[in-house]
Design an enzyme around this catalytic site. Sequence first.
Site, short mmCIF file in Angstrom:
data_model
loop_
_atom_site.label_atom_id
_atom_site.label_comp_id
_atom_site.label_asym_id
_atom_site.label_seq_id
_atom_site.Cartn_x
_atom_site.Cartn_y
_atom_site.Cartn_z
N GLN A 38 -10.23 83.44 32.33
CA GLN A 38 -9.30 82.77 33.27
C GLN A 38 -7.88 82.70 32.73
O GLN A 38 -6.93 82.46 33.47
CB GLN A 38 -9.80 81.37 33.63
CG GLN A 38 -11.11 81.40 34.42
CD GLN A 38 -11.58 80.01 34.76
OE1 GLN A 38 -12.23 79.37 33.97
NE2 GLN A 38 -11.25 79.53 35.94
N CYS B 285 -13.07 75.93 41.37
CA CYS B 285 -12.72 76.81 40.25
C CYS B 285 -11.21 76.85 40.13
O CYS B 285 -10.51 76.99 41.14
CB CYS B 285 -13.28 78.21 40.49
SG CYS B 285 -12.91 79.36 39.16
N LEU B 286 -10.72 76.76 38.91
CA LEU B 286 -9.27 76.78 38.69
C LEU B 286 -8.66 78.13 39.09
O LEU B 286 -7.46 78.21 39.32
CB LEU B 286 -8.95 76.46 37.23
CG LEU B 286 -9.34 75.03 36.79
CD1 LEU B 286 -9.19 74.86 35.29
CD2 LEU B 286 -8.52 73.99 37.54
N HIS C 189 -21.52 77.94 35.52
CA HIS C 189 -20.31 78.45 36.20
C HIS C 189 -19.44 79.22 35.20
O HIS C 189 -18.92 80.30 35.51
CB HIS C 189 -19.58 77.24 36.81
CG HIS C 189 -18.24 77.51 37.40
ND1 HIS C 189 -17.95 77.32 38.74
CD2 HIS C 189 -17.06 77.91 36.85
CE1 HIS C 189 -16.68 77.61 38.97
NE2 HIS C 189 -16.11 77.96 37.85
N GLU C 190 -19.31 78.69 33.97
CA GLU C 190 -18.47 79.35 32.95
C GLU C 190 -19.11 80.63 32.43
O GLU C 190 -18.42 81.63 32.22
CB GLU C 190 -18.18 78.40 31.78
CG GLU C 190 -17.54 77.07 32.13
CD GLU C 190 -16.35 77.15 33.05
OE1 GLU C 190 -15.70 78.21 33.10
OE2 GLU C 190 -16.08 76.16 33.76
N HIS D 150 -18.45 83.37 34.68
CA HIS D 150 -17.11 83.97 34.48
C HIS D 150 -17.16 85.05 33.38
O HIS D 150 -16.50 86.09 33.50
CB HIS D 150 -16.10 82.90 34.05
CG HIS D 150 -15.46 82.13 35.17
ND1 HIS D 150 -14.76 82.74 36.19
CD2 HIS D 150 -15.38 80.80 35.41
CE1 HIS D 150 -14.29 81.79 37.01
NE2 HIS D 150 -14.65 80.61 36.57
#
Length: 172
Positions: free
Chosen positions: A51, A94-95, A136-137, A140
């Site tokens: 990210q 999510c950022l 979730h991470e 990514h």
Amino acid sequence: MAKLDIINVPDPLLKTKSTPVDKVDDQVRKLLDDMLETMYAAPGIGLAAIQVAVAKRMIVLDTSTEEEENEPLFLINPEVTWESEERNTYSEGCLSVPEHYADVERPAAVRVQYLDYNGQMQEDLMEGLTATCVQHEIDHLNGVVFIDYLSRLKRNMIIKKVQKATKDSVIL
Ligand code: GNR
Ligand code: NI
């Protein structure tokens, strides 16, 4: 410490599979520190290196509440070694998909093996919001964003809106 820029969908970097970290050295720790500062500033409860445009298997997490002490977790090369049969549904954000939320179902609890800030192997049982966030991470790190679990129609609508909001915020 330094705050880093967070990339948004549909940046193709968010689709890349990140590569393992081979040595936990000061350079890795510096990035973890910068990721934590970036996550707290956002604010968010988790952040994957991709990210901030670094394709390495590193994540930071802190699911402590405002009243609690900060409880940062640094996970390098995380692997899920066990998942519960029980499932949980959370409204995820999510950022990299600012201001959009959707329900996602995942295992309610997971065991995760990882290298910590000092390069030591750890294995933790995670439950509740922490379990959701760590999955979730890890997604990514494999090039998966939570909107990939939605219908193509919903996903494309969200991507369009994020693109528009990002363009509108650019000061010419
Ligand atoms: O800050 C975040 N909140 C959140 C809420 C529900 C499920 C997952 C998350 S992770 C997200 C930060 C982020 O984008 N991490 O990659
Ligand atoms: Ni995210």
